[in-house]
Design an enzyme around this catalytic site. Structure first.
Site, PDB file in Angstrom:
ATOM      1  N   VAL A   1      33.014  22.489  36.468  1.00 17.76           N
ATOM      2  CA  VAL A   1      32.405  23.420  35.511  1.00 17.76           C
ATOM      3  C   VAL A   1      32.795  23.115  34.060  1.00 17.76           C
ATOM      4  CG1 VAL A   1      32.125  25.324  37.158  1.00 17.76           C
ATOM      5  CG2 VAL A   1      34.235  25.163  35.807  1.00 17.76           C
TER       6      VAL A   1
ATOM      7  N   ASN B   1      32.612  32.303  38.440  1.00 20.23           N
ATOM      8  CA  ASN B   1      33.806  32.692  39.202  1.00 20.23           C
ATOM      9  C   ASN B   1      34.878  31.604  39.238  1.00 20.23           C
ATOM     10  OD1 ASN B   1      35.283  34.055  41.645  1.00 20.23           O
ATOM     11  ND2 ASN B   1      34.706  32.016  42.361  1.00 20.23           N
TER      12      ASN B   1
ATOM     13  N   SER C   1      39.754  39.016  34.295  1.00 20.50           N
ATOM     14  CA  SER C   1      40.978  39.464  34.981  1.00 20.50           C
ATOM     15  C   SER C   1      41.592  40.601  34.172  1.00 20.50           C
ATOM     16  CB  SER C   1      41.979  38.317  35.075  1.00 20.50           C
ATOM     17  OG  SER C   1      43.249  38.808  35.449  1.00 20.50           O
TER      18      SER C   1
ATOM     19  N   TYR D   1      46.117  31.502  30.843  1.00 23.87           N
ATOM     20  CA  TYR D   1      45.173  32.203  31.730  1.00 23.87           C
ATOM     21  C   TYR D   1      44.667  33.499  31.071  1.00 23.87           C
ATOM     22  CZ  TYR D   1      43.525  34.341  36.125  1.00 23.87           C
ATOM     23  OH  TYR D   1      42.770  34.931  37.113  1.00 23.87           O
TER      24      TYR D   1
ATOM     25  N   LYS E   1      40.832  34.468  30.029  1.00 25.43           N
ATOM     26  CA  LYS E   1      40.142  35.626  30.605  1.00 25.43           C
ATOM     27  C   LYS E   1      39.735  36.634  29.521  1.00 25.43           C
ATOM     28  CE  LYS E   1      40.150  34.202  34.843  1.00 25.43           C
ATOM     29  NZ  LYS E   1      38.871  33.885  35.497  1.00 25.43           N
TER      30      LYS E   1
ATOM     31  N   ILE F   1      44.478  40.338  43.717  1.00 24.77           N
ATOM     32  CA  ILE F   1      43.606  40.153  44.884  1.00 24.77           C
ATOM     33  C   ILE F   1      44.242  39.098  45.791  1.00 24.77           C
ATOM     34  CG2 ILE F   1      41.248  39.622  45.661  1.00 24.77           C
ATOM     35  CD1 ILE F   1      41.341  41.978  43.637  1.00 24.77           C
TER      36      ILE F   1
END
Ligand code: NAP
Length: 249
Positions: free
Chosen positions: A66, A92, A144, A157, A161, A190
């Site tokens: 991606v 995703n 997130s 990260y 996000k 998750i």
């Protein structure tokens, strides 16, 4: 007569071959959508697509990293050649490279930003004209909770996000008049392979701040994504929905 809410729709799901992406693919197909599963490894995407096909689901596997615009364009082209259109894009695919900022290398920073944030930009850019043509296009970006609140050891990260939230709102504003909605989901903790390697202490720390006292499941996230893909959310755009057991209120 079928009352499936996504009958006749075509959905691209990046990182759709496993984890949360696979659960999203399953949920959208249960509502009648045909699936384009994008993965950096073709054999992984093909294996999941074959699993779906064995259940009578229309699924097509495409290889793309991606973070590369040319590969995103090629993947979208193949999807359109195969199914004739695109109605839904779910960004995703994502990775983590967690470490404290003082130890974080430029490579740790760039890799995460390139895949998580630039990857989403690449797929929006490559598919937007088809989404506009679809008439009621839907984009869902998987952000997130840490993109909203930051996290120790996740500067790269969290920034990626948070960036996805800015991207979501800007795309929502630019394309609302063209009948394309763009929303984001902000999952909490998750249980997937991504979180599988967390230490027991880190897991307990997450659960301490989660009022529902359980990790979320990929299906919990998939149900919320599905809402943003159906006409049930037709007057909603530019929103960020937390799916986090109450972690962030
Ligand atoms: P996962 O199990 O690690 O799955 C990530 C998927 O992304 C895999 O299919 C992976 O493919 C794919 N991917 C990675 N790099 C890629 C690239 N360059 N190009 C194309 N595909 C690529 O992770 P997950 O837990 O399901 O997470 C899915 C999304 O939810 C991510 O964006 C993540 O940040 C977000 N999220 C997860 C949590 C959580 O607690 N798990 C919480 C909040 C947000 P390969 O299998 O081939 O590597």
């Amino acid at each position: 007569m079928s009352c499936k809410r996504l009958e006749g729709k075509v959905a691209i799901i990046t990182g759709g071959a496993r984890g949360i992406g696979k659960a999203i693919s399953e949920k959208l197909s249960s509502e009648g959508a045909s699936l384009v599963l994008v993965d950096v490894m073709l054999d992984v995407a093909e294996q999941t697509a074959n699993e779906f096909k064995a259940k009578g689901i229309n699924a097509f596997a495409v290889k793309a990293d991606v973070s590369k615009m040319a590969e995103a364009e090629e993947a979208v082209k193949k999807a359109v050649e195969h199914f004739g259109k695109i109605d839904i894009l779910v960004n995703n695919a994502g990775i983590t490279r967690d470490t404290l900022l003082l130890r974080m290398t430029s490579e740790d920073w760039s890799k995460v930003l390139d895949i998580n944030l630039t990857g989403a930009f690449n797929f929006v850019k490559a598919s937007i004209r088809y989404l506009m043509k679809a008439g009621n296009g839907k984009i869902v970006n998987i952000s997130s909770v840490v993109g909203r609140m930051g996290n120790v050891g996740q500067a790269n990260y969290s920034a990626s996000k948070a960036g996805m939230i800015g991207l979501t709102k800007s795309v929502a504003k630019e394309f609302a008049s063209r009948n394309v909605a763009c929303n984001a989901i902000a999952p909490g903790f998750i249980a997937t392979e991504m979180t599988h390697n967390l230490s027991e202490a880190a897991m307990q720390a997450f659960l301490m701040v989660t009022p529902m006292k359980r990790p979320g499941t990929p299906e919990d996230v998939a149900k919320a994504v599905c809402f943003f893909c159906t006409s049930d959310s037709d007057y909603i755009t530019g929103q960020v929905l937390n799916v986090d057991g109450g972690m962030l209120m």
